[in-house]
Every structure is written in C-alpha cells, then in structure tokens.
Design a protein around this motif. Structure first.
Motif, mmCIF file in Angstrom:
data_model
loop_
_atom_site.group_PDB
_atom_site.id
_atom_site.type_symbol
_atom_site.label_atom_id
_atom_site.label_comp_id
_atom_site.label_asym_id
_atom_site.label_seq_id
_atom_site.Cartn_x
_atom_site.Cartn_y
_atom_site.Cartn_z
ATOM 1 N N PRO A 13 0.864 -1.399 -0.257
ATOM 2 C CA PRO A 13 -0.667 -0.129 -0.373
ATOM 3 C C PRO A 13 1.097 1.103 0.097
ATOM 4 C CG PRO A 13 -1.260 -1.100 1.543
ATOM 5 C CD PRO A 13 0.335 -1.812 0.778
ATOM 6 N N ARG A 14 0.277 2.124 -1.006
ATOM 7 C CA ARG A 14 1.294 3.561 -0.540
ATOM 8 C C ARG A 14 0.631 4.499 -0.286
ATOM 9 N NH1 ARG A 14 4.664 3.666 -5.652
ATOM 10 N NH2 ARG A 14 5.314 2.305 -5.363
ATOM 11 N N GLU A 15 -0.778 4.138 0.787
ATOM 12 C CA GLU A 15 -1.431 5.580 1.220
ATOM 13 C C GLU A 15 -2.129 3.834 2.296
ATOM 14 O OE1 GLU A 15 -3.233 7.894 -1.710
ATOM 15 O OE2 GLU A 15 -4.494 7.714 0.035
ATOM 16 N N ILE A 16 -1.830 4.346 3.548
ATOM 17 C CA ILE A 16 -3.020 3.703 4.416
ATOM 18 C C ILE A 16 -3.572 4.765 5.068
ATOM 19 C CG2 ILE A 16 -2.763 2.308 6.834
ATOM 20 C CD1 ILE A 16 -0.409 1.118 5.296
ATOM 21 N N GLU A 17 -4.830 3.844 5.644
ATOM 22 C CA GLU A 17 -5.875 5.236 6.054
ATOM 23 C C GLU A 17 -6.186 4.381 7.424
ATOM 24 O OE1 GLU A 17 -8.953 7.774 4.352
ATOM 25 O OE2 GLU A 17 -9.562 8.156 5.731
ATOM 26 N N PHE A 18 -6.363 4.680 8.628
ATOM 27 C CA PHE A 18 -7.147 4.731 10.346
ATOM 28 C C PHE A 18 -8.282 5.146 9.651
ATOM 29 C CE2 PHE A 18 -3.248 2.121 11.880
ATOM 30 C CZ PHE A 18 -2.349 3.002 10.646
ATOM 31 N N LEU A 19 -9.204 3.730 9.983
ATOM 32 C CA LEU A 19 -10.685 4.201 10.264
ATOM 33 C C LEU A 19 -10.959 3.640 12.064
ATOM 34 C CD1 LEU A 19 -12.097 3.403 6.877
ATOM 35 C CD2 LEU A 19 -11.724 5.834 8.208
ATOM 36 N N PRO A 20 -12.324 3.866 12.239
ATOM 37 C CA PRO A 20 -12.475 3.582 13.462
ATOM 38 C C PRO A 20 -13.229 1.526 13.310
ATOM 39 C CG PRO A 20 -13.899 5.124 12.835
ATOM 40 C CD PRO A 20 -12.872 5.075 11.770
ATOM 41 N N GLU A 21 -13.954 2.160 11.680
ATOM 42 C CA GLU A 21 -14.339 1.043 11.520
ATOM 43 C C GLU A 21 -14.500 0.741 9.718
ATOM 44 O OE1 GLU A 21 -19.265 2.306 12.426
ATOM 45 O OE2 GLU A 21 -18.276 0.769 13.428
ATOM 46 N N LEU A 22 -15.187 -0.421 9.891
ATOM 47 C CA LEU A 22 -15.449 -0.530 8.064
ATOM 48 C C LEU A 22 -16.665 -0.661 7.587
ATOM 49 C CD1 LEU A 22 -12.871 -3.465 7.201
ATOM 50 C CD2 LEU A 22 -11.981 -0.737 6.668
ATOM 51 N N PRO A 23 -17.168 -0.043 6.034
ATOM 52 C CA PRO A 23 -18.366 -0.038 6.057
ATOM 53 C C PRO A 23 -18.689 -1.583 5.647
ATOM 54 C CG PRO A 23 -17.244 0.631 4.301
ATOM 55 C CD PRO A 23 -16.266 0.579 5.589
ATOM 56 N N LYS A 24 -19.767 -2.401 6.364
ATOM 57 C CA LYS A 24 -20.168 -3.700 5.958
ATOM 58 C C LYS A 24 -21.537 -3.791 5.534
ATOM 59 C CE LYS A 24 -16.837 -5.876 9.410
ATOM 60 N NZ LYS A 24 -16.197 -4.674 9.804
ATOM 61 N N SER A 25 -21.824 -5.179 4.476
ATOM 62 C CA SER A 25 -23.384 -5.326 4.758
ATOM 63 C C SER A 25 -23.837 -5.594 5.533
ATOM 64 C CB SER A 25 -23.425 -6.005 3.088
ATOM 65 O OG SER A 25 -22.734 -7.062 3.679
ATOM 66 N N THR A 26 -25.112 -6.109 5.135
ATOM 67 C CA THR A 26 -26.059 -7.185 6.278
ATOM 68 C C THR A 26 -25.178 -8.537 7.006
ATOM 69 O OG1 THR A 26 -27.626 -7.860 4.777
ATOM 70 C CG2 THR A 26 -28.032 -5.790 6.217
ATOM 71 N N VAL A 27 -24.173 -8.992 6.346
ATOM 72 C CA VAL A 27 -23.969 -9.710 6.280
ATOM 73 C C VAL A 27 -22.862 -10.241 6.662
ATOM 74 C CG1 VAL A 27 -25.834 -11.012 5.035
ATOM 75 C CG2 VAL A 27 -23.222 -10.655 3.395
ATOM 76 N N LEU A 28 -21.843 -9.082 7.237
ATOM 77 C CA LEU A 28 -20.598 -8.234 7.694
ATOM 78 C C LEU A 28 -19.811 -7.640 6.254
ATOM 79 C CD1 LEU A 28 -20.711 -10.544 11.406
ATOM 80 C CD2 LEU A 28 -21.512 -7.812 10.753
ATOM 81 N N LYS A 29 -20.066 -8.290 5.497
ATOM 82 C CA LYS A 29 -19.341 -8.619 3.736
ATOM 83 C C LYS A 29 -18.582 -6.875 4.121
ATOM 84 C CE LYS A 29 -18.080 -9.425 -0.801
ATOM 85 N NZ LYS A 29 -18.906 -10.446 -2.248
ATOM 86 N N VAL A 30 -17.361 -6.991 4.252
ATOM 87 C CA VAL A 30 -16.815 -5.265 4.095
ATOM 88 C C VAL A 30 -17.115 -5.308 2.397
ATOM 89 C CG1 VAL A 30 -14.940 -3.939 4.080
ATOM 90 C CG2 VAL A 30 -14.666 -6.028 5.080
ATOM 91 N N LEU A 31 -17.798 -3.295 2.733
ATOM 92 C CA LEU A 31 -18.124 -3.299 1.214
ATOM 93 C C LEU A 31 -17.072 -1.997 0.680
ATOM 94 C CD1 LEU A 31 -21.965 -2.083 2.752
ATOM 95 C CD2 LEU A 31 -21.382 -3.729 1.359
ATOM 96 N N ARG A 32 -16.152 -2.119 -0.396
ATOM 97 C CA ARG A 32 -15.170 -1.564 -0.310
ATOM 98 C C ARG A 32 -16.096 -0.802 -1.619
ATOM 99 N NH1 ARG A 32 -11.928 -7.013 -1.650
ATOM 100 N NH2 ARG A 32 -11.009 -7.377 -0.091
ATOM 101 N N ARG A 33 -17.410 -0.944 -2.256
ATOM 102 C CA ARG A 33 -17.390 0.149 -3.233
ATOM 103 C C ARG A 33 -17.808 1.488 -2.353
ATOM 104 N NH1 ARG A 33 -21.994 -2.225 -3.480
ATOM 105 N NH2 ARG A 33 -23.041 -0.748 -2.435
ATOM 106 N N ALA A 34 -18.618 1.048 -1.207
ATOM 107 C CA ALA A 34 -18.746 2.099 -0.050
ATOM 108 C C ALA A 34 -17.072 3.052 -0.371
ATOM 109 C CB ALA A 34 -19.113 1.773 1.214
#
Length: 568
Positions: free
Chosen positions: A530-551
């Motif tokens: 990774p050339r960029e790393i951003e820290f988040l408190p949580e990742l966006p997820k679907s109702t089945v807890l799949k990470v939403l890369r699109r978001a």
C-alpha cells in the motif's frame, strides 16, 4: 463467423480468418534459425547473439534438462529478469517437452512457495542474486528438485563481463552473488557447456500445454491459465497477420516488458522469434534511460509497452535530444492510455501508438487498433482475426447488448486458454458455452471498436501488474495491531492505479502507517505494498458483515473530487 462491424475496418490484406500453421513454440525458433541463422536474435549490454547461437544454446540446455530427469509434462519455473538466459531457458524447457511457469522476480518467498507448489514445479531456473536473496531458503518447502543458477556476466564478452561484475556488486541490493556448491544446484553456463549438441528428440503436440500463466481469480487467489502451444502460436500468428509488413527480418523489437508477464512473453519475445527479428533486452522496465539508449543505439522499430513506460520516456530529462526516429509502431496495453501521453510521445518520436487489449487467459492479445486504418484514441480497437467478442448484460449473461451499451465483455478464439490449472469451479465460471467471461465491463460502438469502462472484480492495476485486495488485506491482518483491513485501487498519474488500504486497529493498540508499510514489504512484492494507509474506527459492511469496498471507493473518489489530499 458471421458478419461483424469491425471487419470493415481491417487494414487491406488482414484476413478475417487465418489458415494457421501448426507450429509449436520451439518450432518457431527452429524456423527462424534455419531462415536467418546469422541474424541477431538477442542484443544485451553490447553482446549480440545470432539465431544460430541461440538455437544451439537452447538445444544444449534442453538436453541438460532432460538429463536432469525433467521431461515431457513436467513443470519448469523460470524466475529471472529479461536476460538472454531467460529466453534460452524458456525455449529450452519447451523444447524438452516441459511446461513453463514464469515467475515474477519481485515475488517474496511466500509468493514463490505458493506458485511453485501449486504448479508442482520440479526444476527452477533463476539468477545467483535471487537464489541468495530469497530462493535458497525455499529448499525443503517446495517440490523443486533441481535448481539452475544463471549469472549476468556469464553472457557478456571480455572485458565487459569484468566491468559488469563490479557494477552489479555495487548495486543495492547486489545483482550478483556467490553461489556455494551443493547437491541439486547447477550452474547455467556449466550445464549448457557439458550438454551434447543437437536438438533432443521430443515430440511436441500442438495441443500440449506450453505455459501455466498465473493470474488472479474471483477470490483473489492466484491461479494458472493453461495455455497450449496452439493458444500461443495462434496468437503470435494473429499478431503477424495484423502487422503485415512489420513482422519479419530486419525488425528490431524492444523487450522491456517483463517476460514473466504474458504481454512481454508473446507480444515481444515470441513475436520477434516468429519473424526472426532482433530482441533488444532491457532487464528493468523502470530504467527509462536504458530504454531510451536501447531505442537510439539499436534503432528499435517496434515497441510493445504500457502507458507508464511511454509517460516516463516523454518526461525523461534530455529526451528531446535523443534520436528515436527509428520507431515505426508502438503497442500499448495493460492499462488505459492517457490521451496527453499518447500525443506527446507521438510528437516526440513520429511513431504511432496502437492501444489494444488482452488477458492472461487469451495468450494475451484479442483487440488492437488497426496499424494503418482508423484509430480511436481511448478504445482498445477491434478484435483480431478469428476472434469474436460480444457485450452481455451483467445480471443476465444470456442477453447480448447492442452498440453503446455497457456490460461484460465475452470473448472466444483460438488464443483462449484451455482451462484454469486444477481449478474446475473457476474454469466453469469463466468458460461458458465456448465463451470466456472476462470480468471486464466494456462497450462497443457502431463501428465495432471496443472500450473498457471498468472491472467486475476488485483487481487493482498498477502499471500493468495485478494486485488483488484480498491478498493485501490478509497480510495486513496478520499484523498484531491490526483488527481488519480493506484495500482498493485509487488513481495514480504514474502507475494508472495505486494501492490504498483502510485499516482498523485492535482496541488499545497503536501503530504508524510507515510501520505497516515496512511489515508489508517483507511479505509482498513491492508493487503490491500500500502506498497509502488510512486508519478508520470501523469498515463499512453489509448486513451479512461483508466489507463494502464499493462504499470505500465512492468515499475516496468523493474526497478526491472535493480536492482532498491524502489523509494525515
């Protein structure tokens, strides 16, 4: 094949269909050596190797490979930059009836181990510096029984070989190393010299497997496209038919594209050999000054490359003083070509850049803009002879879409792979009723010219090299302080796309982005880090807890559109 709109834009003399000669890949070299034995086959750091010499070296190494007990149907790994020994090893392994596994020299031991074990390689050809830096530690972890070690100076003439030793030793890391004698480890030059002359008597069928070309899957797990001699040979013959008048003796082909990449293997190396053309080898595709010198000194006429290479050349200091007028045509693939780069490069050289398209699964070329006819900048051009293409609805693949409609690109032709190596489910998903589902989103205009508009998969394309987010995420998640990670591709003016990861830390933990990058560098090839790393408190997820890369991607694009720089 029924009438297709693109047929009207074929250059005069380009056939809709080709009567293919059943020439396995080693037979291409044999024909070139018979037709033009004294012609230069390889130029490398002042050394010229004729087709006669190349054929002799290939035959001897093929005999040596057979002598090591590696015969028809066995897998031979080749992990080297663009060196004469790379070309020799490739054709020698195929001459011995073996199947080639081309491995990226940038791979870490973890990546090499996966690929060689998946392919069940029994012999590996590599360089002395790669052997000491990362390959030797894999003994006992991979099934490779014999290692053949090449060294750059061994192919150079005196006194260049001595000067090269000093220069290579000063590089960081060094590009030369001492190799201790040990069982199962053989010197490339000694092995060739001790082998009997003359081609070995191995029958090679046109439908035999030639190459296992590794690529990514729908899950991000690396898998191999099974390419036969028919696939590769037909694709090279398609290119020769497309470029009538530029596919024969006297042409000089720049081979700066990595040969482990299917684009370099076919469009540079195999294409040059089919026409007994000269191959000018450049080991490092990022060495823009070396590329400029090679074009000028060897009077290169054909330049297959990627947009980042053309962009780097136009920005090389003093490039306007270089004589690049020998270039006749350039072929660009693997990533979209920025129009301003195309315009600047053509103005600088007088050559024409033709954009095209291909995949590891298609050997690789399926589309190209015409050499002399109408060119549509921003398009991938029109399909090759015997290559059919259509756009289908993403949600209903049985429904074909008309001109201007965006959908998934499907392909069929003699260059389409046989299958994925030992991946029946992936094969069934990709090959449907004779068509290859590419996973690429495209549209065709009224004239039959295609343009790529996106990808179904989350693959990231960094200067033509594929990065799969799941692999990066898995490495980041292995760090003690990381709870989870999600990786996307973001626009980059030099690389097309670059890698950005979003990271959630474990409660109470703290780590710097720079430390995570260092962690990744020990486990991933450099272009995947990774050339960029951003820290988040949580990742966006679907109702089945799949990470939403699109978001994440939409969020990132909105931030960039608003003028936001990289987050602090």
């Amino acid at each position: 094949m029924d009438e297709r709109p693109w047929f009207a834009h074929y250059d005069p003399g380009v056939p809709r269909s080709i009567a293919y000669a059943e020439i396995p890949i080693p037979s291409m070299l044999a024909r070139a050596a018979a037709r033009a034995p004294g012609a230069t086959a390889i130029s490398f750091l002042g050394r010229r190797i004729s087709y006669r010499e190349l054929k002799r070296e290939v035959d001897r190494l093929a005999a040596a490979i057979l002598g090591l007990g590696v015969g028809k149907g066995a897998r031979v790994a080749i992990q080297m930059p663009n060196l004469p020994q790379t070309v020799i090893a490739y054709y020698a392994a195929l001459t011995a009836g073996a199947e080639v596994v081309l491995t990226n020299p940038l791979y870490t031991p973890r990546e090499i181990e996966h690929q060689w074990n998946d392919a069940e390689c029994v012999l590996a050809v590599t360089t002395d510096f790669l052997w000491t830096q990362r390959v030797r530690e894999l003994r006992g972890k991979v099934g490779v029984q014999s290692f053949v070690i090449a060294s750059i100076p061994e192919v150079l003439r005196f006194p260049v070989n001595l000067l090269a030793r000093r220069k290579l030793a000063r590089q960081s890391p060094p590009a030369i190393a001492a190799v201790r004698p040990e069982p199962g480890v053989h010197r490339f030059r000694e092995l060739v010299r001790a082998a009997p002359p003359g081609p070995p008597a191995v029958a090679i069928g046109f439908d035999d497997i030639a190459v296992l070309q590794y690529t990514g899957g729908t899950t991000g797990v690396a898998k191999a496209a099974v390419l036969t001699h028919r696939n590769l040979s037909c694709n090279v013959q398609q290119q020769a038919a497309w470029m009538s008048g530029l596919a024969g003796d006297g042409e000089v082909v720049l081979v700066a594209l990595p040969l482990f990449h299917v684009f370099g293997m076919t469009a540079a190396m195999n294409f040059a050999v089919l026409g007994a053309a000269e191959m000018v080898l450049v080991p490092n595709p990022r060495d823009t000054a070396a590329i400029a010198r090679a074009i000028e000194k060897r009077r290169v006429t054909l330049f297959p490359g990627v947009p980042a290479m053309y962009n780097a050349l136009t920005n090389l200091p003093g490039i306007e003083r270089r004589d690049l007028s020998s270039l006749k045509a350039c072929f660009s693939g693997s990533a979209p070509m920025p129009p301003d780069v195309l315009e600047r490069f053509e103005r600088l050289t007088g050559a024409r850049i033709l954009e095209g398209f291909g995949l590891s699964e298609t050997s690789p070329v399926t589309h190209l803009n015409p050499l002399g006819g109408p060119r549509k900048v921003g398009s991938i051009g029109i399909p090759f002879p015997d290559t059919d293409a259509r756009i289908v609805d993403v949600d209903d693949p049985s429904r074909e879409l008309g001109p201007g409609k965006e959908g998934e690109l499907l392909l069929r032709g003699p260059q389409v792979m046989r299958e994925y190596w030992r991946q029946p489910e992936e094969t069934r998903f990709a090959l449907r009723d004779g068509w290859l589902a590419t996973g690429d989103l495209a549209a065709m205009d009224e004239d039959g010219y295609f343009r790529i508009v996106g990808r179904k998969k989350d693959m990231i394309n960094c200067s033509g090299l594929k990065v799969f987010p799941d692999e990066v995420d898995a490495v980041l998640a292995a760090h003690d302080d990381v709870l989870e990670a999600a990786t996307i591709g973001v626009p980059d003016p030099a690389r097309g796309e670059t890698v950005k990861s979003f990271v959630v830390l474990r409660p109470g933990r703290s780590v710097r982005a720079a430390d995570l990058e260092t962690f990744c560098r020990g486990r991933l090839a450099a272009y995947k880090v990774p050339r960029e790393i951003e820290f988040l408190p949580e990742l966006p997820k679907s109702t089945v807890l799949k990470v939403l890369r699109r978001a994440l991607r939409e969020r990132e694009m909105a931030r960039r559109a608003a003028g936001g720089g990289p987050p602090a």
